[in-house]
Scaffold this motif. Structure first.
Motif, PDB file in Angstrom:
ATOM      1  N   VAL A  66      56.806  21.442  17.390  1.00  0.00           N
ATOM      2  CA  VAL A  66      55.896  20.450  17.779  1.00  0.00           C
ATOM      3  C   VAL A  66      55.115  19.741  16.703  1.00  0.00           C
ATOM      4  N   GLU A  67      54.987  18.548  16.504  1.00  0.00           N
ATOM      5  CA  GLU A  67      54.831  17.649  15.597  1.00  0.00           C
ATOM      6  C   GLU A  67      53.188  17.191  15.900  1.00  0.00           C
ATOM      7  N   ASP A  68      53.019  16.949  17.228  1.00  0.00           N
ATOM      8  CA  ASP A  68      51.625  16.458  17.453  1.00  0.00           C
ATOM      9  C   ASP A  68      50.524  17.280  17.004  1.00  0.00           C
ATOM     10  N   GLU A  69      49.507  16.912  16.912  1.00  0.00           N
ATOM     11  CA  GLU A  69      48.306  18.066  16.351  1.00  0.00           C
ATOM     12  C   GLU A  69      47.132  17.486  17.466  1.00  0.00           C
ATOM     13  N   HIS A  70      47.238  16.687  18.399  1.00  0.00           N
ATOM     14  CA  HIS A  70      46.084  16.211  19.070  1.00  0.00           C
ATOM     15  C   HIS A  70      46.386  16.371  20.516  1.00  0.00           C
ATOM     16  N   TRP A  71      46.028  15.445  21.385  1.00  0.00           N
ATOM     17  CA  TRP A  71      46.084  15.708  22.964  1.00  0.00           C
ATOM     18  C   TRP A  71      47.543  15.971  23.349  1.00  0.00           C
ATOM     19  N   PHE A  72      48.476  15.520  22.694  1.00  0.00           N
ATOM     20  CA  PHE A  72      49.878  15.614  23.331  1.00  0.00           C
ATOM     21  C   PHE A  72      50.584  16.897  22.991  1.00  0.00           C
ATOM     22  N   TRP A  73      49.956  17.703  22.280  1.00  0.00           N
ATOM     23  CA  TRP A  73      50.329  18.858  21.641  1.00  0.00           C
ATOM     24  C   TRP A  73      50.926  19.876  22.733  1.00  0.00           C
ATOM     25  N   ASP A  74      50.095  20.189  23.795  1.00  0.00           N
ATOM     26  CA  ASP A  74      50.504  21.161  24.822  1.00  0.00           C
ATOM     27  C   ASP A  74      51.606  20.298  25.895  1.00  0.00           C
ATOM     28  N   THR A  75      51.634  19.146  25.998  1.00  0.00           N
ATOM     29  CA  THR A  75      52.567  18.521  26.566  1.00  0.00           C
ATOM     30  C   THR A  75      53.893  18.581  25.785  1.00  0.00           C
ATOM     31  N   GLU A  76      54.002  18.324  24.555  1.00  0.00           N
ATOM     32  CA  GLU A  76      55.238  18.606  23.853  1.00  0.00           C
ATOM     33  C   GLU A  76      55.659  19.975  24.099  1.00  0.00           C
ATOM     34  N   MET A  77      54.842  20.906  23.869  1.00  0.00           N
ATOM     35  CA  MET A  77      55.217  22.470  24.201  1.00  0.00           C
ATOM     36  C   MET A  77      55.920  22.633  25.610  1.00  0.00           C
ATOM     37  N   LEU A  78      55.404  21.976  26.387  1.00  0.00           N
ATOM     38  CA  LEU A  78      55.988  22.273  27.698  1.00  0.00           C
ATOM     39  C   LEU A  78      57.384  21.698  27.845  1.00  0.00           C
ATOM     40  N   VAL A  79      57.477  20.231  27.230  1.00  0.00           N
ATOM     41  CA  VAL A  79      58.855  19.435  27.348  1.00  0.00           C
ATOM     42  C   VAL A  79      59.652  20.323  26.270  1.00  0.00           C
ATOM     43  N   ARG A  80      59.374  20.785  25.209  1.00  0.00           N
ATOM     44  CA  ARG A  80      60.396  21.587  24.509  1.00  0.00           C
ATOM     45  C   ARG A  80      60.738  23.051  25.092  1.00  0.00           C
TER      46      ARG A  80
END
Length: 611
Positions: A188-202
């Motif tokens: 997970v590369e994002d460190e802001h608002w997209f962090w948890d979205t990227e966690m869910l997708v991955r």
């Protein structure tokens, strides 16, 4: 709040993280509510609450510290700098003790009656990830239009582009198993608002069991999401994640080479529909080989100067290296730019100087950035001087008519060049003004747009870039050395093209030959800045041909032949020098590309600590 005694023998199973930025008014009540709710369904000593305080400038740190001192169940994660919401969550989860990692927004917009559902879904082992949803049937959520419309659009794009089955990726009410977090945190590369979205997708891509359930949700206060900045920012993160998950795995070296070959063949086939390549080849065969050979020699002479210039840049940054080694590094990186798309060669150079001389990646990228700035300034300066000359001699109207009336690659190339030149001048002007100011104007402009952590992150990058550029060009000696060598390097580049053009015997007067060569080469190289094709092949030839035809009586067979031969001479010398340097320095181009893909620029800042 008294300091309760807890039974620690059972061990912490559940860690709740509260990401907090300037929450002095609510953080105490939020922690108390969280502890009270957890105590209703979890045994004493099996849970902890971590306040992930993220570079606050109010009383949140003092309040969080006091709560941690008063209650064993509370811990305080302090950071002197802004980490971003995702960064704060990641660091706190990493230091947490529980196997179930939970977080929710500190405004308690999601009804706390759902906390047991959230925790038990993961704690029981039925699911690996659980997340609340404000868009599922059965939920109760009063979403204002300014929040609801962007949220629906965001979730739609995530589902379409990233193949997610989740309806509400942004709900700040989630739980992860320790296994999921440890497995995915480095991806997970994002460190802001997209962090948890990227966690869910991955997590979905990795095959983990995910449960989304409806929750009651009531908006509290005003949203901290900046609809302009964060919508564009998260949109770019969607595209970045889509590229990494769906596109990049399919772009193997073989695919890239085959695709490049196919595109080249198609371009040639399309060009033959409009141009008589027989005439072009005839002109190229008749070109004076002696002049072409002299042109190649002139271009070869520019390469040691590139090494010397790079040595001077690194010296200003505090590193002393031999110009011979650095010439080889430049050769390798430029060869990489010819072979791979998106200017991957720039990353390769940072890898080479790191792997062979231990120069840190941030310094390697800073030196490249400084070099690019001087290149853009020099090329724009050369083009501007010639353009002034054309204006004085009354050829501006003729030039404008040539560009506006043209079609195809030439017009696109000139358009790109103009855009790059204007953007370079504006950016460099802002950087120079910022470098001369104690306030750092570039960073101030970014912060004026928004004061959130994402803006702070961008401002930090801008300020580091300004500092690095100031280190190189901040002294008269440094600016003079690098600026003069840049001028000589690009003059030799122009002289190479001028000799190639003269080899076709175009019948031009010396002044006309010199002026059109300087202008065509400068504009052609500006067009190459954007990574639209490996090595700028096509863009350079298009701009060069268009300007030579428009500003001189030379016909298109000679103009195209000279453009192709000039670029070919330069590219052949680059590739030969690049592969010789690879052998001499024992560097594999493919290995360098693979290694450089994982390069992450290290970030300055004080270490965060967990109290």
């Amino acid at each position: 709040m008294g300091r309760p005694t807890t039974d620690q023998s059972a061990g912490v199973e559940v860690s709740v993280v509260l990401p907090a930025y300037n929450e002095a008014e609510t953080i105490e009540s939020t922690v108390e509510t969280t502890l009270r709710t957890l105590s209703r369904f979890l045994p004493s000593g099996t849970y902890e609450v971590i306040v992930a305080e993220d570079g606050c400038d109010d009383r949140t740190p003092e309040l969080a510290e006091a709560m941690a001192a008063a209650d064993d169940r509370v811990r305080h994660f302090h950071s002197d700098r802004r980490l971003g919401r995702g960064g704060a969550l990641e660091h706190a989860f990493a230091a947490a003790e529980g196997d179930v990692l939970v977080y929710f927004d500190t405004d308690l917009a999601t009804d706390m009656k759902h906390l047991e559902e959230l925790v038990e879904r993961v704690r029981s082992g039925r699911y690996d990830v659980a997340t609340g949803s404000r868009w599922m049937p059965g939920r109760i959520a009063d979403r204002p239009t300014k929040r609801g419309v962007p949220s629906r659009g965001f979730n739609l794009f995530v589902r379409l582009l990233l193949g997610s089955s989740i309806r509400d990726h942004q709900c700040g009410f989630k739980a992860f198993s320790r296994e999921v977090f440890e497995e995915l945190r480095d991806d997970v590369e994002d460190e802001h608002w997209f962090w948890d979205t990227e966690m869910l997708v991955r997590a979905q891509r990795a095959g983990y069991r995910i449960d989304e359930f409806p929750v009651s949700w009531t908006p509290k206060g005003d949203t901290k999401v900046d609809l302009v900045r964060d919508v564009f920012g998260m949109g770019s993160q969607i595209v970045r994640t889509w590229w990494q998950l769906a596109v990049r795995p399919r772009i193997t070296q073989r695919v890239a080479l085959v695709a490049g070959a196919v595109l080249t063949v198609l371009a040639v086939l399309l060009m033959t529909q409009y141009l008589d390549f027989g005439a072009v080849l005839t002109e190229m065969q008749q070109a004076d080989p002696v002049l072409v050979g002299v042109a190649a020699l002139v271009y070869v002479l520019s390469w040691p100067l590139r090494g010397v210039r790079y040595r001077d840049i690194l010296e200003e940054l505090g590193f002393e290296e031999r110009w011979t080694f650095l010439t080889g590094a430049v050769f390798i990186s430029q060869t990489g730019n010819l072979v791979f798309p998106a200017r991957m060669g720039d990353f390769i150079r940072a890898y080479v100087v790191k792997a062979r001389r231990g120069i840190p990646y941030p310094s390697g990228f800073a030196s490249l950035a400084a070099e690019r700035v001087f290149d853009l300034l020099t090329i724009t300066l050369l083009a501007g001087i010639v353009l002034v000359g054309y204006t004085v001699t009354g050829q501006t109207a003729e030039l404008a008519e040539t560009v506006v009336g043209a079609e195809g690659a030439g017009q696109v190339a000139v358009g790109v060049a103009v855009f790059v030149a204007v953007a370079a001048l504006v950016a460099v002007t802002a950087i120079v003004a910022s470098a001369q100011s104690d306030r750092n104007l570039a960073g101030s402009l970014v912060r004026r747009a928004s004061s959130d952590s994402y803006a702070e992150f961008v401002a930090g990058i801008v300020e580091r870039f300004v500092d690095d550029l100031q280190s190189v060009a901040g002294t008269r000696r440094g600016f003079a050395r690098v600026g003069l060598s840049s001028l000589v390097i690009w003059t030799l580049d122009v002289v190479t093209a001028m000799l190639v053009l003269q080899a076709f015997d175009p019948g031009l007067a010396t002044v006309e030959l010199v002026s059109v060569s300087f202008f065509a080469v400068s504009v052609g190289n500006l067009a190459k800045v954007l990574p639209l094709s490996p090595g700028g092949v096509g863009l350079y030839e298009g701009a060069f041909t268009l300007l030579v035809i428009g500003l001189t009586p030379v016909g298109y067979p000679v103009a195209i032949g000279a453009a192709v031969l000039d670029h070919a001479v330069k590219n052949v010398i680059t590739v030969v020098g690049g592969y010789a340097s690879m052998l001499g320095l024992n560097v594999s181009l493919t290995t360098a590309v693979e290694e450089s893909r994982d390069v992450r620029e290290s970030r300055d800042g004080e270490t965060a600590e967990l109290d």
